[in-house]
Design a protein around this motif. Structure first.
Motif, short mmCIF file in Angstrom:
data_model
loop_
_atom_site.label_atom_id
_atom_site.label_comp_id
_atom_site.label_asym_id
_atom_site.label_seq_id
_atom_site.Cartn_x
_atom_site.Cartn_y
_atom_site.Cartn_z
N PRO A 48 -13.10 10.30 -2.75
CA PRO A 48 -12.20 9.55 -1.85
C PRO A 48 -12.32 8.03 -2.03
O PRO A 48 -11.39 7.30 -1.67
N LEU A 49 -13.44 7.57 -2.58
CA LEU A 49 -13.61 6.14 -2.81
C LEU A 49 -12.52 5.57 -3.69
O LEU A 49 -12.10 4.41 -3.52
N THR A 50 -12.03 6.37 -4.64
CA THR A 50 -10.99 5.86 -5.54
C THR A 50 -9.71 5.52 -4.78
O THR A 50 -9.05 4.52 -5.09
N ILE A 51 -9.37 6.30 -3.77
CA ILE A 51 -8.20 6.00 -2.94
C ILE A 51 -8.44 4.72 -2.15
O ILE A 51 -7.53 3.88 -2.01
N GLN A 52 -9.65 4.54 -1.63
CA GLN A 52 -9.96 3.33 -0.89
C GLN A 52 -9.84 2.09 -1.78
O GLN A 52 -9.31 1.05 -1.35
N VAL A 53 -10.31 2.20 -3.01
CA VAL A 53 -10.20 1.08 -3.95
C VAL A 53 -8.74 0.75 -4.20
O VAL A 53 -8.34 -0.43 -4.23
N ILE A 66 -6.15 1.27 -2.26
CA ILE A 66 -5.55 0.68 -1.07
C ILE A 66 -5.97 -0.78 -0.93
O ILE A 66 -5.15 -1.67 -0.63
N VAL A 67 -7.26 -1.06 -1.14
CA VAL A 67 -7.74 -2.44 -1.06
C VAL A 67 -7.04 -3.31 -2.10
O VAL A 67 -6.61 -4.43 -1.82
N MET A 92 -16.42 -2.91 -5.73
CA MET A 92 -16.33 -1.63 -5.05
C MET A 92 -16.80 -0.44 -5.90
O MET A 92 -17.07 0.62 -5.36
N PRO A 142 0.82 -1.23 0.00
CA PRO A 142 0.00 0.00 0.00
C PRO A 142 0.84 1.27 0.00
O PRO A 142 0.49 2.26 -0.67
#
Length: 243
Positions: free
Chosen positions: A181-186, A188-189, A242, A142
């Motif tokens: 911000p969802l794009t950053i979460q995707v 990282i996952v 996601m 990550p």
């Protein structure tokens, strides 16, 4: 196929058994984090800058129309870098660098009977050899992806500055417009899943190597190929779930 999957699951269970001595395992984890993270930083940095620059130039070329605002190039380059290029291409590169190293290292220890010696001494060989590599991958992947995203976006800015296809003001405006911000979460996952896939599959291939030096090379090749295929499959699944 099912036998191989069963051995893979069993190896993971053995790898994460309670360690005999935490201080020894902690030292191995730190060593793997340095090897995976610091050792891969150079190649990840170079690839990220050039991919970010090339992506921005190509998007600007395809959207070269007076009806399309210049800031769109920044938005598309940003989302492409965060969602796909940085996590996936970084994982494929790391599969070649980190995965082959893990498979060949453990495979060499297997064919030279070093793993057998560890087991005779009562050491949990999978836990000592494999768990630190998986933990190091889960921790450093990550971080490498975040660095890759920053450098990819910076590469796009450099491309705008050098080529003039898109003004830097429009590019920065596009980076800010509609950011989720969802794009950053995707991302990282994806990086966590990819790190687990690469380290565990390559460690499995190395651990069950039989033969000599030729088989060690074959195990490393299989580990890289299988992990790359699984990374692409996981990329599709995570994107679908996601997004």
């Amino acid at each position: 196929m099912f036998t191989s999957f069963g051995r893979y699951i069993l190896l993971l269970r053995l790898s994460f058994r309670k360690p005999e001595k935490f201080s020894v395992y902690w030292g191995e984890v730190m060593r793997e984090m340095v090897s995976i993270g610091v050792g891969s930083l150079g190649i990840i940095s170079i690839i990220s800058v050039f991919i970010g620059a090339a992506t921005t130039i190509q998007v600007a070329f395809q959207l070269n129309s007076p009806l399309v605002p210049g800031s769109v190039a920044g938005s598309i380059a940003r989302d492409s870098t965060i969602l796909e290029f940085s996590p996936t291409i970084s994982a494929l590169v790391l599969a070649g660098r980190v995965g082959s190293s893990i498979a060949s290292q453990i495979g060499t220890m297997r064919v030279t009977e070093q793993i057998d010696a560890l087991e005779i001494m009562g050491v949990n060989a999978p836990g000592y050899l494999i768990a630190p590599k998986i933990i190091g991958g889960l921790t450093m992947f990550p971080m490498l992806v975040i660095i890759s995203i920053c450098l990819g976006i910076s590469g796009g800015y450099i491309a705008c500055l050098a080529s003039g296809d898109v003004s830097t003001v429009d590019y920065i405006s596009g980076l800010r417009d509609g950011f989720l911000p969802l794009t950053i979460q995707v991302a990282i996952v994806k990086s966590i899943v990819f790190g687990f896939i690469i380290t565990s599959i390559c460690a499995y291939q190395g651990f069950y190597t039989t033969g000599g030096a030729l088989e060690v090379g074959q195990s490393a090749t299989r580990g890289v190929v299988y992990s790359c295929v699984m990374v692409l499959f996981a990329d599709l699944v995570i994107t679908r779930l996601m997004l």
